[in-house]
Design an enzyme around this catalytic site. Structure first.
Site, PDB file in Angstrom:
ATOM      1  N   THR A   1       0.840  -1.209   0.000  1.00 55.85           N
ATOM      2  CA  THR A   1       0.000   0.000   0.000  1.00 55.85           C
ATOM      3  C   THR A   1       0.873   1.257   0.000  1.00 55.85           C
ATOM      4  OG1 THR A   1      -1.279   1.373   1.547  1.00 55.85           O
ATOM      5  CG2 THR A   1      -0.294  -0.566   2.472  1.00 55.85           C
TER       6      THR A   1
ATOM      7  N   HIS B   1      -0.507  -1.219   8.347  1.00 62.99           N
ATOM      8  CA  HIS B   1       0.494  -0.717   7.393  1.00 62.99           C
ATOM      9  C   HIS B   1       1.873  -1.269   7.718  1.00 62.99           C
ATOM     10  CE1 HIS B   1      -2.729   2.323   6.689  1.00 62.99           C
ATOM     11  NE2 HIS B   1      -2.308   2.168   5.456  1.00 62.99           N
TER      12      HIS B   1
ATOM     13  N   LYS C   1       2.593  -4.510   6.140  1.00 69.08           N
ATOM     14  CA  LYS C   1       2.937  -4.379   4.714  1.00 69.08           C
ATOM     15  C   LYS C   1       4.420  -4.026   4.557  1.00 69.08           C
ATOM     16  CE  LYS C   1      -1.170  -4.922   2.737  1.00 69.08           C
ATOM     17  NZ  LYS C   1      -1.497  -6.093   1.917  1.00 69.08           N
TER      18      LYS C   1
HETATM   19  N1  LIG Z   1      -8.909  -2.004  -1.496  1.00 74.55           N
HETATM   20  C1  LIG Z   1      -8.003  -1.050  -1.373  1.00 74.55           C
HETATM   21  O1  LIG Z   1      -8.323   0.142  -1.429  1.00 74.55           O
HETATM   22  C2  LIG Z   1      -6.557  -1.413  -1.172  1.00 74.55           C
HETATM   23  C3  LIG Z   1      -5.605  -0.378  -1.196  1.00 74.55           C
HETATM   24  C4  LIG Z   1      -4.265  -0.694  -1.025  1.00 74.55           C
HETATM   25  C5  LIG Z   1      -3.892  -2.012  -0.824  1.00 74.55           C
HETATM   26  N2  LIG Z   1      -4.831  -2.993  -0.787  1.00 74.55           N
HETATM   27  C6  LIG Z   1      -4.400  -4.375  -0.558  1.00 74.55           C
HETATM   28  O2  LIG Z   1      -4.885  -5.184  -1.610  1.00 74.55           O
HETATM   29  C7  LIG Z   1      -5.220  -6.467  -1.107  1.00 74.55           C
HETATM   30  C8  LIG Z   1      -6.641  -6.805  -1.478  1.00 74.55           C
HETATM   31  O3  LIG Z   1      -7.486  -5.818  -0.941  1.00 74.55           O
HETATM   32  P1  LIG Z   1      -9.060  -5.984  -0.927  1.00 74.55           P
HETATM   33  O4  LIG Z   1      -9.617  -4.630  -0.778  1.00 74.55           O
HETATM   34  O5  LIG Z   1      -9.473  -6.836  -2.071  1.00 74.55           O
HETATM   35  O6  LIG Z   1      -9.249  -6.760   0.454  1.00 74.55           O
HETATM   36  P2  LIG Z   1     -10.227  -7.960   0.789  1.00 74.55           P
HETATM   37  O7  LIG Z   1     -10.192  -8.159   2.249  1.00 74.55           O
HETATM   38  O8  LIG Z   1     -11.575  -7.735   0.167  1.00 74.55           O
HETATM   39  O9  LIG Z   1      -9.541  -9.202   0.062  1.00 74.55           O
HETATM   40  C9  LIG Z   1      -8.581 -10.011   0.666  1.00 74.55           C
HETATM   41  C10 LIG Z   1      -9.077 -11.433   0.617  1.00 74.55           C
HETATM   42  O10 LIG Z   1      -8.068 -12.269   1.183  1.00 74.55           O
HETATM   43  C11 LIG Z   1      -8.678 -13.210   2.033  1.00 74.55           C
HETATM   44  N3  LIG Z   1      -7.685 -13.595   3.050  1.00 74.55           N
HETATM   45  C12 LIG Z   1      -7.218 -12.865   4.082  1.00 74.55           C
HETATM   46  N4  LIG Z   1      -6.298 -13.548   4.765  1.00 74.55           N
HETATM   47  C13 LIG Z   1      -6.181 -14.751   4.142  1.00 74.55           C
HETATM   48  C14 LIG Z   1      -5.385 -15.889   4.370  1.00 74.55           C
HETATM   49  N5  LIG Z   1      -4.551 -15.953   5.388  1.00 74.55           N
HETATM   50  N6  LIG Z   1      -5.497 -16.939   3.519  1.00 74.55           N
HETATM   51  C15 LIG Z   1      -6.360 -16.898   2.466  1.00 74.55           C
HETATM   52  N7  LIG Z   1      -7.155 -15.839   2.215  1.00 74.55           N
HETATM   53  C16 LIG Z   1      -7.060 -14.773   3.039  1.00 74.55           C
HETATM   54  C17 LIG Z   1      -9.904 -12.526   2.604  1.00 74.55           C
HETATM   55  O11 LIG Z   1     -10.890 -13.456   2.999  1.00 74.55           O
HETATM   56  C18 LIG Z   1     -10.353 -11.646   1.433  1.00 74.55           C
HETATM   57  O12 LIG Z   1     -11.338 -12.285   0.659  1.00 74.55           O
HETATM   58  C19 LIG Z   1      -4.967  -6.432   0.391  1.00 74.55           C
HETATM   59  O13 LIG Z   1      -3.710  -7.005   0.673  1.00 74.55           O
HETATM   60  C20 LIG Z   1      -4.972  -4.962   0.700  1.00 74.55           C
HETATM   61  O14 LIG Z   1      -4.164  -4.671   1.827  1.00 74.55           O
HETATM   62  C21 LIG Z   1      -6.154  -2.723  -0.960  1.00 74.55           C
END
Ligand SMILES: NC(=O)c1ccc[n+]([C@@H]2O[C@H](COP(=O)([O-])OP(=O)(O)OC[C@H]3O[C@@H](n4cnc5c(N)ncnc54)[C@H](O)[C@@H]3O)[C@@H](O)[C@H]2O)c1
Length: 395
Positions: free
Chosen positions: A144, A182, A185
């Site tokens: 992020t 954070h 990450k």
């Molecule tokens: N959405 C945003 O605005 C954003 C911004 C910056 C970074 N990110 C990063 O992008 C990634 C995806 O974000 P998102 O918004 O789709 O989040 P999200 O929570 O909707 O998706 C993550 C998925 O991973 C699964 N998960 C979590 N831990 C797990 C594990 N140990 N084993 C298997 N599955 C697991 C969750 O059930 C979920 O479905 C994340 O790492 C997030 O930190 C997202």
């Protein structure tokens, strides 16, 4: 390509899978479904009514006329993570499978520790599985922009050149996380960089801005293919929350002065950028960092945009109100991050943010009852100083 999406049930993972399958890639998904559980724990639900895992697989099979290769389980389970990489031998792994909530990680020691264990152990397992069973595989990892914090200088893409005491080097740009989430990450980034250095793995570490929106083209008009959409104070992100608040007639809640400036991008741009990174992998042994966002915006300006779109396009009456900031962060600051390599690879940004906001609001208007029925999770009550008390409106 054979692509393993870890976190395939999530906000980004589900649409990314649809998009990659539509482009002819062979997609395997793995997800523990933790996100569904975490959001329930907060007392909320996805605004868009999403199907359960079996229902989603059936919808996928109707759409692509091929079985949905989905495995339910956690990456923190070494047996599962290693078996997946050994059996599928993917060309690329997209690693989204982490807890993405800064507030959730700040609730207490247990939540901070859970976030660390979940995020760090999952990544470590994937790195070891790649070393042992798929050393040429490309790890596309979601970090992020929040890893950098808000330094008072320009932010490069991961590395900067430095002259120090008469010597020169190219070093990782300092990371200054503002929450335990954070911080996980930042730890991941260090771990992945080291694995590339010592084991010759290849990885793209994406410093992503805040994603917003409900749609990508691969969903067509099939509502069963919509992604989840969270609006609560814990898992909902700034612009998505504003859109959800606007459609139910609640004030858009800007934290503090609202001068917090961040990179943002529509969901369709995130999917476009991740696809570009997958289809243009780094060299073996290379650890590269992409800053991924469309443009930087002040949070208060985004609230103003949502108000404008709500009033102009839907005749809504939208109020913007400032509330106490539950976080510890600068509310007015310099912010100037680079974002060049994705543009060089062919990223075409969606510059019409108001159009994108309009599309989201039109989807959310159909879900307004679901949002309104969770009104108790709209105002934040998780504070960075450890207190759990709802914020007040500022005069
Ligand atoms: N959405 C945003 O605005 C954003 C911004 C910056 C970074 N990110 C990063 O992008 C990634 C995806 O974000 P998102 O918004 O789709 O989040 P999200 O929570 O909707 O998706 C993550 C998925 O991973 C699964 N998960 C979590 N831990 C797990 C594990 N140990 N084993 C298997 N599955 C697991 C969750 O059930 C979920 O479905 C994340 O790492 C997030 O930190 C997202």
């Amino acid at each position: 390509m054979k692509i393993l999406i870890a976190g395939s049930d999530g906000y980004l993972g589900w649409p990314l899978g649809l998009h990659l399958a539509e482009r002819g890639h062979q997609v395997t998904g793995v997800d523990s479904l933790f996100r569904r559980r975490w959001v329930l724990e907060i007392g909320s639900d996805s605004a868009t009514p999403i199907l359960d895992a079996d229902g989603r697989s059936a919808a996928w099979e109707r759409r692509f006329r091929t079985p949905h290769d989905f495995v339910c389980g956690s990456l923190t389970d070494w047996e599962l993570a290693s078996r997946l990489v050994r059996d599928r031998r993917p060309d690329a792994i997209v690693h989204l499978a982490e807890n993405p909530s800064a507030p959730w990680s700040m609730i207490d020691a247990a939540h901070a520790a859970d976030t660390h264990v979940n995020n760090l152990v999952g990544t470590l397992n994937l790195l070891h599985a790649m070393r042992d069973f798929a050393p040429d595989c490309h790890l596309l990892k979601l970090g992020t922009m929040g890893e950098y914090g808000t330094p008072n200088v320009d932010i490069p893409e991961g590395f900067f050149e430095i002259d120090y005491r008469g010597r020169h080097d190219r070093l990782p740009f300092p990371r200054q996380a503002g929450s335990w989430y954070h911080q996980t990450k930042v730890h991941d980034s260090n771990n992945i960089a080291m694995a590339c250095r010592i084991w010759g793995l290849r990885s793209t570490d994406v410093m992503q801005g805040v994603v917003f929106g409900t749609r990508i083209d691969a969903m067509g008009s099939d509502d069963e293919l919509l992604s989840r959409f969270d609006f609560d104070h814990c898992f909902g992100t700034a612009l998505n929350r504003f859109c959800a608040l606007a459609v139910i007639g609640q004030p858009l809640t800007v934290y503090g002065k609202g001068g917090q400036t961040r990179g943002f991008l529509p969901l369709r741009d995130s999917i476009q950028c991740l696809t570009l990174a997958l289809e243009n992998p780094p060299a073996k042994g290379e650890y590269r960092v992409f800053n991924q966002f469309e443009e930087v915006y002040r949070v208060a300006d985004l609230a103003g945009m949502v108000r404008r779109v709500g009033e102009r396009s839907f005749g809504l009456s939208v109020e913007v109100r400032h509330v106490e900031n539950p976080r510890k962060e600068a509310e007015e600051h310099y912010y100037h991050p680079d974002h060049r390599p994705l543009l060089d690879l062919g990223y075409v940004p969606t510059h019409d943010i108001e159009k994108e906001i309009e599309l989201s609001m039109s989807d959310l208007l159909r879900c307004r009852e679901r949002i309104a029925s969770h009104s108790e999770v709209l105002l934040p009550d998780i504070r960075w100083d450890g207190r759990r008390s709802r914020v007040s409106y500022l005069s």
